[in-house]
Design a protein around this motif. Structure first.
Motif, PDB file in Angstrom:
ATOM      1  N   GLU A  90      -0.080  -6.194 -11.665  1.00 58.47           N
ATOM      2  CA  GLU A  90      -0.057  -5.154 -12.793  1.00 58.47           C
ATOM      3  C   GLU A  90      -1.551  -5.094 -13.276  1.00 58.47           C
ATOM      4  O   GLU A  90      -2.340  -6.104 -13.228  1.00 58.47           O
ATOM      5  CB  GLU A  90       0.502  -6.342 -14.195  1.00 58.47           C
ATOM      6  N   GLY A  91      -1.934  -3.730 -13.048  1.00 54.23           N
ATOM      7  CA  GLY A  91      -3.396  -3.591 -12.984  1.00 54.23           C
ATOM      8  C   GLY A  91      -3.946  -3.884 -11.935  1.00 54.23           C
ATOM      9  O   GLY A  91      -3.509  -3.609 -10.707  1.00 54.23           O
ATOM     10  N   GLU A  92      -5.365  -4.419 -11.695  1.00 55.40           N
ATOM     11  CA  GLU A  92      -6.008  -4.577 -10.484  1.00 55.40           C
ATOM     12  C   GLU A  92      -5.360  -5.576  -9.438  1.00 55.40           C
ATOM     13  O   GLU A  92      -5.057  -6.607 -10.191  1.00 55.40           O
ATOM     14  CB  GLU A  92      -7.498  -5.033 -10.764  1.00 55.40           C
ATOM     15  N   PRO A  93      -5.155  -5.185  -8.107  1.00 54.58           N
ATOM     16  CA  PRO A  93      -4.593  -6.332  -7.578  1.00 54.58           C
ATOM     17  C   PRO A  93      -5.295  -7.346  -7.219  1.00 54.58           C
ATOM     18  O   PRO A  93      -6.611  -7.444  -7.494  1.00 54.58           O
ATOM     19  CB  PRO A  93      -4.318  -5.578  -6.035  1.00 54.58           C
ATOM     20  N   ARG A  94      -4.815  -8.781  -7.007  1.00 56.20           N
ATOM     21  CA  ARG A  94      -5.560  -9.928  -6.785  1.00 56.20           C
ATOM     22  C   ARG A  94      -4.921 -10.108  -5.107  1.00 56.20           C
ATOM     23  O   ARG A  94      -4.081 -10.155  -4.819  1.00 56.20           O
ATOM     24  CB  ARG A  94      -5.356 -10.779  -7.915  1.00 56.20           C
ATOM     25  N   PRO A  95      -6.016 -11.092  -4.626  1.00 53.59           N
ATOM     26  CA  PRO A  95      -5.506 -11.548  -3.235  1.00 53.59           C
ATOM     27  C   PRO A  95      -4.295 -12.399  -3.307  1.00 53.59           C
ATOM     28  O   PRO A  95      -3.494 -12.403  -2.478  1.00 53.59           O
ATOM     29  CB  PRO A  95      -6.762 -12.648  -3.105  1.00 53.59           C
ATOM     30  N   ASP A  96      -3.848 -13.154  -4.596  1.00 58.00           N
ATOM     31  CA  ASP A  96      -2.652 -13.849  -4.520  1.00 58.00           C
ATOM     32  C   ASP A  96      -1.384 -12.927  -4.622  1.00 58.00           C
ATOM     33  O   ASP A  96      -0.323 -13.716  -4.970  1.00 58.00           O
ATOM     34  CB  ASP A  96      -2.836 -15.194  -5.538  1.00 58.00           C
ATOM     35  N   ASP A  97      -1.766 -11.948  -4.831  1.00 58.47           N
ATOM     36  CA  ASP A  97      -0.578 -10.683  -4.772  1.00 58.47           C
ATOM     37  C   ASP A  97       0.110 -10.775  -3.351  1.00 58.47           C
ATOM     38  O   ASP A  97       1.056 -10.062  -3.038  1.00 58.47           O
ATOM     39  CB  ASP A  97      -0.820  -9.337  -5.356  1.00 58.47           C
ATOM     40  N   ARG A 132      -2.570   0.796  -2.411  1.00 58.69           N
ATOM     41  CA  ARG A 132      -2.433   0.575  -3.718  1.00 58.69           C
ATOM     42  C   ARG A 132      -1.243   1.029  -4.488  1.00 58.69           C
ATOM     43  O   ARG A 132      -0.124   0.365  -4.973  1.00 58.69           O
ATOM     44  CB  ARG A 132      -3.534   0.663  -4.715  1.00 58.69           C
ATOM     45  N   GLY A 133      -1.025   2.333  -3.956  1.00 62.88           N
ATOM     46  CA  GLY A 133       0.232   3.088  -4.475  1.00 62.88           C
ATOM     47  C   GLY A 133       1.715   2.494  -3.709  1.00 62.88           C
ATOM     48  O   GLY A 133       2.446   2.316  -4.230  1.00 62.88           O
ATOM     49  N   ARG A 134       1.357   1.993  -2.387  1.00 64.98           N
ATOM     50  CA  ARG A 134       2.438   1.436  -1.916  1.00 64.98           C
ATOM     51  C   ARG A 134       2.732   0.077  -2.246  1.00 64.98           C
ATOM     52  O   ARG A 134       4.006  -0.432  -2.231  1.00 64.98           O
ATOM     53  CB  ARG A 134       1.988   1.163  -0.177  1.00 64.98           C
ATOM     54  N   MET A 135       2.079  -0.685  -3.119  1.00 59.60           N
ATOM     55  CA  MET A 135       2.352  -1.933  -3.774  1.00 59.60           C
ATOM     56  C   MET A 135       3.217  -1.698  -4.950  1.00 59.60           C
ATOM     57  O   MET A 135       3.575  -2.601  -5.417  1.00 59.60           O
ATOM     58  CB  MET A 135       1.055  -2.545  -4.072  1.00 59.60           C
ATOM     59  N   SER A 136       2.997  -0.403  -5.677  1.00 55.50           N
ATOM     60  CA  SER A 136       3.877   0.059  -6.652  1.00 55.50           C
ATOM     61  C   SER A 136       5.261   0.180  -6.495  1.00 55.50           C
ATOM     62  O   SER A 136       5.807   0.978  -5.661  1.00 55.50           O
ATOM     63  CB  SER A 136       3.225   0.886  -7.522  1.00 55.50           C
ATOM     64  N   ALA A 137       5.906   0.096  -7.591  1.00 57.55           N
ATOM     65  CA  ALA A 137       7.595   0.623  -7.374  1.00 57.55           C
ATOM     66  C   ALA A 137       7.530   1.990  -8.113  1.00 57.55           C
ATOM     67  O   ALA A 137       8.775   2.575  -8.084  1.00 57.55           O
ATOM     68  CB  ALA A 137       8.520  -0.399  -8.203  1.00 57.55           C
ATOM     69  N   VAL A 172      -8.885  -5.401  -2.363  1.00 62.92           N
ATOM     70  CA  VAL A 172      -9.301  -5.321  -3.830  1.00 62.92           C
ATOM     71  C   VAL A 172     -10.732  -4.992  -3.906  1.00 62.92           C
ATOM     72  O   VAL A 172     -11.038  -4.296  -4.806  1.00 62.92           O
ATOM     73  CB  VAL A 172      -9.186  -6.745  -4.409  1.00 62.92           C
ATOM     74  N   ASP A 173     -11.764  -5.541  -3.060  1.00 58.63           N
ATOM     75  CA  ASP A 173     -13.143  -4.936  -3.026  1.00 58.63           C
ATOM     76  C   ASP A 173     -13.190  -3.488  -2.975  1.00 58.63           C
ATOM     77  O   ASP A 173     -14.082  -2.838  -3.691  1.00 58.63           O
ATOM     78  CB  ASP A 173     -13.837  -5.779  -1.940  1.00 58.63           C
ATOM     79  N   MET A 174     -12.492  -2.895  -1.912  1.00 57.55           N
ATOM     80  CA  MET A 174     -12.561  -1.495  -1.864  1.00 57.55           C
ATOM     81  C   MET A 174     -11.954  -0.589  -3.086  1.00 57.55           C
ATOM     82  O   MET A 174     -12.788   0.201  -3.453  1.00 57.55           O
ATOM     83  CB  MET A 174     -11.667  -0.890  -0.547  1.00 57.55           C
ATOM     84  N   LEU A 175     -11.038  -1.105  -3.525  1.00 56.25           N
ATOM     85  CA  LEU A 175     -10.370  -0.362  -4.794  1.00 56.25           C
ATOM     86  C   LEU A 175     -11.451  -0.441  -5.966  1.00 56.25           C
ATOM     87  O   LEU A 175     -11.581   0.613  -6.863  1.00 56.25           O
ATOM     88  CB  LEU A 175      -9.041  -0.925  -5.093  1.00 56.25           C
ATOM     89  N   ALA A 176     -12.398  -1.449  -6.036  1.00 55.62           N
ATOM     90  CA  ALA A 176     -13.398  -1.456  -6.851  1.00 55.62           C
ATOM     91  C   ALA A 176     -14.566  -0.831  -6.686  1.00 55.62           C
ATOM     92  O   ALA A 176     -15.523  -0.971  -7.316  1.00 55.62           O
ATOM     93  CB  ALA A 176     -13.523  -2.938  -7.255  1.00 55.62           C
TER      94      ALA A 176
END
Length: 344
Positions: free
Chosen positions: A16-23, A53-58, A323-327
């Protein structure tokens, strides 16, 4: 043969929002022996790209999302470790959609053989791979740059943006790059050869962009959206073209941005200035892949197409690196060295 130990990165939950490593979840499990018609791949280098990032979303998209508990999707440079496939001998180097893992089985579908002689292997993940084709074909098919025009590209130090600017220069255009921070802007001019670079973090960014484009913008290659688009729109010339490749500033959004409805202004500009805006996915232009590899391959070989890589060591570091790349905390094309002894 015996099962090969493998480490894989799975999608643990949808962010939800910015991905985190624990996702993500890192698992260790054997990769089985290949059966008849199969081969086993040792992953050498993994590509990290914004589309992940899009592939992580439904949410509805141009491709199915990664399933919860499945290996994260991604392209990689691999070596055939063992084979029971007549078309691939052990030791063959290939580009494969193996995903985030250290070893994978394949039936050979979609594999592209790689020649390590003309360029570093990692070029197949960047300037000579999907990002390079994205820049080349999107600019040619939608941007249609003409000598003397001004071409502006956002996220310009990334593998797509840096290629767009360099190709525009080769077509006789003025190339203006937009990036975040003084160091990235310096590299755009000194390393990649752009005519000008503008820092989107500057408080007077719209004024700086206008100064860098005294004759307006004829082609804007969109990778970012958001505030960058707001600064670009007033500068778009009559009959300008806007290839829409990505909207990275919006990938982590969970709601529409606050503020007035900008759609009427955008549509008025599109109508009155006859602006052509077209979204695309790289495989829309797969028919240009051969032409792309020949022309850009020549530029890479003669040194006139410059590249920049951000390298990460170890598959376990891939989640944090994404995560770093998306930021925007990377500098250049992000690749993960998966096999400790992977050749360049």
């Amino acid at each position: 043969m015996a099962p090969l130990p493998s480490t894989a990165v799975l999608l643990r939950r949808r962010p939800e929002g910015e991905p985190r490593p624990d996702d993500f979840e890192i698992v260790h499990r054997p990769c089985p022996d290949p059966e008849d018609g199969q081969l086993r791949l040792e992953v050498l280098w993994l590509s990290l790209d914004p589309y992940m990032r899009g592939r992580m979303s439904a949410a509805r998209s141009y491709v199915e999302p990664v399933g919860i508990g499945d290996v994260m999707a991604g392209q990689a440079v691999c070596r055939v470790e063992s084979s029971r496939h007549p078309g691939f001998a052990p030791g063959t180097l290939v580009l494969a959609g193996s995903g985030w893992c250290t070893a994978a089985l394949s039936d050979g579908t979609g594999l592209i053989r790689l020649d390590p002689a003309p360029a570093p292997l990692t070029a197949a993940l960047g300037v000579l791979g999907m990002p390079g084709l994205t820049a080349y074909a999107g600019l040619a098919e939608i941007g249609r740059p003409k000598a003397g025009e001004t071409v502006v590209v956002a996220a310009a130090t990334g593998p797509v943006g840096s290629a767009v600017g360099q190709i525009a220069r080769k077509r006789g255009c003025r190339a203006v790059g937009i990036a975040g921070g003084a160091e990235k802007c310096r590299l755009l001019v000194e390393h990649f050869g752009f005519d000008a670079a503008v820092d989107h973090r500057a408080p007077d960014f719209p004024a700086r962009l206008k100064a860098a484009c005294p004759n307006g913008i004829d082609v804007y290659f969109e990778n970012v959206g958001g505030a960058v688009w707001d600064a670009v729109l007033p500068l778009l010339n009559d009959f300008s073209r806007v290839p829409v490749c990505g909207l990275v500033s919006q990938y982590n959004a969970t709601a529409l941005p606050a503020g007035p409805n900008r759609v009427p202004d955008v549509m008025r500009a599109v109508l009155s200035r006859r602006i052509e805006i077209r979204g695309f996915i790289v495989w829309d232009f797969a028919h240009r892949a051969g032409e792309f590899r020949r022309e850009v391959g020549t530029w890479v070989a003669d040194g006139s197409m410059r590249t920049l890589e951000h390298r990460v060591e170890g598959i376990e570091r891939a989640p944090a690196a994404l995560v770093d790349m998306l930021a925007g905390r990377n500098l250049g094309k992000v690749v993960v060295k998966v096999a400790p002894g992977a050749p360049d």
